[in-house]
Motif scaffolding. Sequence first.
Motif, PDB file in Angstrom:
ATOM      1  N   SER B 130     -66.183  50.645  26.084  1.00 47.76           N
ATOM      2  CA  SER B 130     -65.396  51.742  26.631  1.00 47.76           C
ATOM      3  C   SER B 130     -65.628  51.864  28.148  1.00 47.76           C
ATOM      4  CB  SER B 130     -65.830  53.012  25.875  1.00 47.76           C
ATOM      5  OG  SER B 130     -65.528  54.151  26.575  1.00 47.76           O
ATOM      6  N   GLU B 134     -62.833  51.100  31.109  1.00 54.17           N
ATOM      7  CA  GLU B 134     -62.558  52.042  32.189  1.00 54.17           C
ATOM      8  C   GLU B 134     -62.723  51.370  33.565  1.00 54.17           C
ATOM      9  OE1 GLU B 134     -61.550  55.167  32.226  1.00 54.17           O
ATOM     10  OE2 GLU B 134     -61.808  55.416  34.394  1.00 54.17           O
ATOM     11  N   ASP B 447     -56.717  54.811  27.753  1.00 49.73           N
ATOM     12  CA  ASP B 447     -57.104  56.216  27.585  1.00 49.73           C
ATOM     13  C   ASP B 447     -57.326  56.545  26.107  1.00 49.73           C
ATOM     14  OD1 ASP B 447     -57.060  56.702  30.267  1.00 49.73           O
ATOM     15  OD2 ASP B 447     -55.037  57.558  30.287  1.00 49.73           O
ATOM     16  N   ALA B 448     -56.440  56.052  25.280  1.00 51.29           N
ATOM     17  CA  ALA B 448     -56.582  56.319  23.844  1.00 51.29           C
ATOM     18  C   ALA B 448     -57.881  55.724  23.312  1.00 51.29           C
ATOM     19  CB  ALA B 448     -55.381  55.745  23.084  1.00 51.29           C
ATOM     20  N   ARG B 451     -60.911  57.843  24.415  1.00 50.25           N
ATOM     21  CA  ARG B 451     -61.026  59.058  23.611  1.00 50.25           C
ATOM     22  C   ARG B 451     -61.607  58.758  22.225  1.00 50.25           C
ATOM     23  NH1 ARG B 451     -55.996  60.187  25.586  1.00 50.25           N
ATOM     24  NH2 ARG B 451     -55.072  59.490  23.636  1.00 50.25           N
ATOM     25  N   THR B 452     -61.092  57.697  21.603  1.00 47.08           N
ATOM     26  CA  THR B 452     -61.558  57.367  20.256  1.00 47.08           C
ATOM     27  C   THR B 452     -63.055  57.068  20.251  1.00 47.08           C
ATOM     28  OG1 THR B 452     -59.410  56.360  19.888  1.00 47.08           O
ATOM     29  CG2 THR B 452     -61.110  55.863  18.275  1.00 47.08           C
ATOM     30  N   ALA B 454     -65.296  58.042  22.480  1.00 45.67           N
ATOM     31  CA  ALA B 454     -66.053  59.254  22.791  1.00 45.67           C
ATOM     32  C   ALA B 454     -66.228  60.107  21.539  1.00 45.67           C
ATOM     33  CB  ALA B 454     -65.348  60.045  23.899  1.00 45.67           C
ATOM     34  N   ASP B 455     -65.145  60.279  20.795  1.00 42.80           N
ATOM     35  CA  ASP B 455     -65.234  61.040  19.541  1.00 42.80           C
ATOM     36  C   ASP B 455     -66.208  60.385  18.571  1.00 42.80           C
ATOM     37  OD1 ASP B 455     -63.351  62.689  20.536  1.00 42.80           O
ATOM     38  OD2 ASP B 455     -61.784  62.183  19.079  1.00 42.80           O
ATOM     39  N   SER B 458     -69.902  60.745  19.524  1.00 46.65           N
ATOM     40  CA  SER B 458     -70.391  62.041  20.009  1.00 46.65           C
ATOM     41  C   SER B 458     -71.588  62.539  19.193  1.00 46.65           C
ATOM     42  CB  SER B 458     -69.262  63.069  19.987  1.00 46.65           C
ATOM     43  OG  SER B 458     -68.869  63.305  18.653  1.00 46.65           O
TER      44      SER B 458
END
Lengths: 472, 472, 472, 472
Positions: B130, B134, B447-448, B451-452, B454-455, B458
Amino acid sequence: MIPNVLAERYATAPMKAVWSPEGKIRLERELWVAVMKAQRDLGLDIPQEAIDAYEGVIDQIDPASIDARERTTRHDVKARIEEFCNLAGHEQIHKGMTSRDLTENVEQLQTYRALGVIQTKVGAALLRLSKLAEEKRDLVITARTHNVAAQITTFGKRFSMFGEELMLAFQELNTLLANYPVRGLKGAVGSQLDQFSLFEGDANKVLDLEQRVSQHLGIPKLFTNVGQVYPRSLDHQVVSILTRLSAGPSSFCTTLRIMAGHELASEGFAKGQVGSSAMPHKMNSRSCERVNGFNTLLNGYLTMAGGLAGDQWNEGDVSCSVVRRVMLPDAFFALDGLLETFLTILDQMEFYPDVIDKENRHYLPFLLSTTIMMKAVKAGAGRETAHEVIKEHAVAAARAYRTGESTGNDMIARLAGDDRLGLTSAQLDECLQEGASALGAIDVQIDAFLRTVADAVSGLPDAQAYSPGSIL
Amino acid sequence: MIPNVLAERYATAPMKAVWSPEGKIRLERELWVAVMKAQRDLGLDIPQEAIDAYEGVIDQIDPASIDARERTTRHDVKARIEEFCNLAGHEQIHKGMTSRDLTENVEQLQTYRALGVIQTKVGAALLRLSKLAEEKRDLVITARTHNVAAQITTFGKRFSMFGEELMLAFQELNTLLANYPVRGLKGAVGSQLDQFSLFEGDANKVLDLEQRVSQHLGIPKLFTNVGQVYPRSLDHQVVSILTRLSAGPSSFCTTLRIMAGHELASEGFAKGQVGSSAMPHKMNSRSCERVNGFNTLLNGYLTMAGGLAGDQWNEGDVSCSVVRRVMLPDAFFALDGLLETFLTILDQMEFYPDVIDKENRHYLPFLLSTTIMMKAVKAGAGRETAHEVIKEHAVAAARAYRTGESTGNDMIARLAGDDRLGLTSAQLDECLQEGASALGAIDVQIDAFLRTVADAVSGLPDAQAYSPGSIL
Amino acid sequence: MIPNVLAERYATAPMKAVWSPEGKIRLERELWVAVMKAQRDLGLDIPQEAIDAYEGVIDQIDPASIDARERTTRHDVKARIEEFCNLAGHEQIHKGMTSRDLTENVEQLQTYRALGVIQTKVGAALLRLSKLAEEKRDLVITARTHNVAAQITTFGKRFSMFGEELMLAFQELNTLLANYPVRGLKGAVGSQLDQFSLFEGDANKVLDLEQRVSQHLGIPKLFTNVGQVYPRSLDHQVVSILTRLSAGPSSFCTTLRIMAGHELASEGFAKGQVGSSAMPHKMNSRSCERVNGFNTLLNGYLTMAGGLAGDQWNEGDVSCSVVRRVMLPDAFFALDGLLETFLTILDQMEFYPDVIDKENRHYLPFLLSTTIMMKAVKAGAGRETAHEVIKEHAVAAARAYRTGESTGNDMIARLAGDDRLGLTSAQLDECLQEGASALGAIDVQIDAFLRTVADAVSGLPDAQAYSPGSIL
Amino acid sequence: MIPNVLAERYATAPMKAVWSPEGKIRLERELWVAVMKAQRDLGLDIPQEAIDAYEGVIDQIDPASIDARERTTRHDVKARIEEFCNLAGHEQIHKGMTSRDLTENVEQLQTYRALGVIQTKVGAALLRLSKLAEEKRDLVITARTHNVAAQITTFGKRFSMFGEELMLAFQELNTLLANYPVRGLKGAVGSQLDQFSLFEGDANKVLDLEQRVSQHLGIPKLFTNVGQVYPRSLDHQVVSILTRLSAGPSSFCTTLRIMAGHELASEGFAKGQVGSSAMPHKMNSRSCERVNGFNTLLNGYLTMAGGLAGDQWNEGDVSCSVVRRVMLPDAFFALDGLLETFLTILDQMEFYPDVIDKENRHYLPFLLSTTIMMKAVKAGAGRETAHEVIKEHAVAAARAYRTGESTGNDMIARLAGDDRLGLTSAQLDECLQEGASALGAIDVQIDAFLRTVADAVSGLPDAQAYSPGSIL
């Protein structure tokens, strides 16, 4: 033409429909038309008359003509584009699409639908296992470990035991169906560039278009970051679940083959059926053996899937093409055939309570050796001593029977005469009598299985209604 | 002693701790003590002093002594019972238990904990992918399909592409961890008869006992209907998920090996590292190659798992024993080593933007062939005509370069001279200029992915904190 | 009907002829007639008119009628017996035979003939590799290890390198063809009892009968001790050799895919061929990728064979039946398709000496790093020192190029400036000049390969004459 | 340290010696010294004192020191070079060699020697099978197909049946040992360039050097055209033969597990042995099950080998490295353990003629159904009619027994009452009496097996002398 033997000999019509070459061409054309309509709705200039023309010729499927085109282009999709355009008299399909925008989605749709066919049949199998677990809940049989008489169980428990394994895989299947992601219109290398160009860089329209395609397909999720092809580990997951769905039935059938060898039960023998062309008396476990064979096939298809996942280069290529053309349909045909055979076995199998009872009686002293040991311990013997003494006499009793010294199992008499154990003949007899129907938690366990199955198939009316056709 | 090469050379301490022989003996003894305490609490007459005695010797692990016992009994569990009882000076453990009540649960516990170790590392890998997605989100590279220049993509998108595959398997892993069922104390053939006898037929106590064991183990679910052994398709599921977790990293590493061959990027080359004992200049993709090797190993372990699932007889036997002793730890060691290597690659890999840029410039006219085609279509050419014309000149440009006729890619000049296409030299140049940075939906996609990930991580602080050790 | 995609899309007519359902029925009928005649000649009372009647209807093959019979009997051989007898109006075939006396022998005959088809094509492939090794014997290329420039080799040597691997498997194939044992007429459990009964216990007649059958089949050896079925490890051997025959071509094609990525060579691109429906410029290594795909398929079929060998019960059963119906023909179709594709690649591949030369020149200093090191050692440097110094400058040169600091490979200049090495600029230049054509033992090696191939195919006129058809 | 469980638990000392890490280091050093001496003899300037120094420290093997070196260099061979040179105080080894010139040859030597260990044990197994075939040549048993009583066979024939399968693989093994090619000193990319440079381009010296190495190794043949690594399909061949060597024993053991379930025979049960910690009476087929487990492992190792063969890039890389480090020794350990277990079973198995006889008598009418049918045909009945009538009564007799209607097998009585068959009760009795000892060609077959084995092991004194150690 050489037929696909798995399809033609073992699989059923709904599964064959999913994978038929003509059916696939139709799915492709429907996808092209769906994309074309969505593109038009989102603003591309595509005349209605072209759409009508394509729709009018969807069913004019001429594989020979397509083949001829492919021999020139050496490109299967190009051949099918040409054919469809030629029939329609337009050049409006496949706009902003690469071949994989077509084929990946259609093949995923086939996979998804085939999983649905499997879901129905596994549901039907679970219902049968549940029914048999209920019916044979009290039919005591000699449980075997290491293929040797161990303790008492019931036939119903055996059904629920193998049924629980099938349920495990069924839950995996359901999870997969709820989460299966489709590739969507990602373009030549995954950037969706060509749809972007078509829609003049309007990202919303591109995403909207993909949503419409996803809706047309009826598949719940979309990949977001694939390249030209979706990751083949998804195929690996599919085939691995198919393999696991075959495991419970296969172990059950192996066990039934062993039971048939003892004449305790059998898969049944239909009127008119021939067991052997040479030996008129033969009644063979051929369907059970076939189930084992399908399981072996599935292991091979999984090896193929393993050769693809983890060996993808860059944004994609077609080294997986010939593999997936074979592996995907054939794995589904194999499991379809397995389930059809398994359902037939469950519907037609026979039980021989008299032989079962004869076996139980012969082995009863052995089956209760733990019970006797625990009784002895309660009566004051050391656990290890009791274990040793019972072992000694059990082994002696077995040897006496095997060498013809005794005609039956005389272990109880031997134990009664050994005061290291400290149990009288009467106590031992009591032990036998009580033990013959001591089933531990079996009832509770079977109830749990019945509930689980009932829940699992409650939303599957097709599974509840399903009956297998006549198998070869 | 011959070491386990996967464990000693590639795996990490936490994974080795799970599978070490001494560790397993400790887990077994802890389980025995837990069962003993639970049995005492539920009413069995077990003296506290015995429990204390066993607890006092849990750590006195002497494999040689156990081995000597096994050579007599030819029964591994019996040897370990004797050893533990002898050390404690009591005979109170293993009451109402069969060997599998011990070994199945402990081996499942090892499996479950090993899955946890993997979860952490995969989480850590996803975080790195990820981060790199980025960071390299805008680094334009030449996407390849069929290993040939196709269209533009970015390096960041490549990370998210392979990352999405890893995420797919990660979700499977998480689902498994949430649903993994443990066998429990089901007794010799699955009926829980012996615990029933111990508790005088009190079903509630038997179920209570099993719940306490399950709690001791910390595994979320319990099987209800197993026989002596749990269905080996559960092992198959485990190993198949391990295999799929290896797929994304393996495909990424294959791709990086290819990129290194073009000097676009590399896995890095540490100070002091030697590439070849003969050729001083060599900087090899040895870690990437190793990742591919681990993937190959996992495919083999999955074949072993496939040989067990679906081939279980009756209530169980030990034809799976030697297989599981090898396959389970070795598959985990292999994936552990793979992830450690993969994390190292992600941390140390190098990017060569100048070479990347050189490649992009050489191939740019090809990379934009679709864009040119679509521009031509807008300008009035038929799609099939435009395709044909561009193909003709692209092939000619490639041949010219390959045969030394031209020193670079002269496709644009060729196109400009062909009025079938209808694009002027200026229009073509504009096309190139705009196209060189046209990235379609890549930003949205990355971006998607971010987010995935990070979720997904977490709730995994260990994954966030994890750094690989130094690899060989 | 669902076609067998491997047969219909990739395999050739001779291979399809071996495995066609109609062809198999014909082989069975021929075997029945051969047995009948032999039995008659050895004294059984079988009227000539019956034999004539059977021979007269051998070609009246009606699969639908046989299928209908099988649906009743659930016994495929019985159905075919009935059909043949019904057509002939007699009941004289299959005397003293069990189904496997028919099917095992016929399936082995199919296998044996299919091996012959493969032998021809592998011979043809070896001849092409040999021809290309000769033609490209002096075409210097950059050898790569770890996919990184290593030393100089020649394209001819690459052909002979992969050719030697194919030759290894070819020799295995030839050994198998010379030693392949057929099951013969061993009866229901292997004792040949029923033929014994037929011939009133005359052992000589039974053995004579079997010899005649063996002669009819044209297979060199006979099993002596089989049960109802022959050991499935023989099938495993067959499929494993097919898999190994695919290895050399598959590694070659992988290598060619990598070379195509560098534009050093390609599999060719036919007139009219389309590379991509979206990207007009694409010229893909699709045939090479397909060869890799076939190799993956074969690995899966071998896993299936592994599921049979070692899992045979007693004197035999049909748990292998569905597996062998699929695995045997499909493995042969896959290898047939692979070889056809591989031959096409060898016939059509293209070489780009200008690009090759450009690559050689760029990497030359690296390719000669060992030579430079050895020269330095002769000039007095320590081996380890020289290795270290060259490594240092090679790594620096690579980094300079990769970061855009230098536009080419400046390693030689760097070395010339370092007196730890002790070589002057002139000495280094001389090294480069001499090294550029220093090919070690390559000529001798290629000569050896050419001789081996010439010997190996000298007795195979079909191989010498063989040309592949047009592939899809 | 985590031990290699296959090595430590199941394999024997000679096999462990072949694969021990220290043993490998010794083999490497011996090869370096052998090369050094040969280079000196062929004219290179290598001081005798250096050679002496190296020879003097060959046995100073310190794995920890080597490991520490490898952690810096990240190059295993480089670490071992440094260690050896440091110990000797010279820098004379590894001249003109690349790492693979060392490791490939040494690993092939390990493989070759391990094949020799296997050869001895398979020879020993064949001798035992042959002895048992002779001893039990007349012990009539109920042959089973589809696990159902079929016809009569003898136990001796069963030994020769499975023995013939083992012999098939044994012949493959012998052929391999006679033709196994070693890689030799081919240098970094296979051109032998560096040895050429060392010997100033004198091809004869290079070839002579390689011959001396080959002689040092004692391996019969040399590759001529390899690259940096030899083709991995040779490993595939090795592992596939190991797998096939496991097939016959595995099928035999499966069959013995089934027989033990009927108490017809068993693998034996040693004094002091414990069958189950819970059930004192258990006498399990644990060794047979273990043999099946080893077979499953081997199938997995073969899948790994299949992942390497056909996936080699250019002149070579190390993506195979971790795979071969695991697969090669572990496959040999597994087969070694299998053979040791199998030999133990053959030495300790028990036969229960009384139970065997009981089974024979129960099934005799079925076992002779073909004989009865053929007698009926001779007496004038049509074959199909006779088949149908016997089938009808056999099925009825089986059902009567299974449902408790009859206490035994009353088929003969049923047949005697049916005039469609045309056989009197007396004729049927005669049939039974004669049939009970009608063994067809079994004697001839067993004789053939005995001869084949005697020939095959005549040159293998170690095989004749071999006895297995005590197994766990």
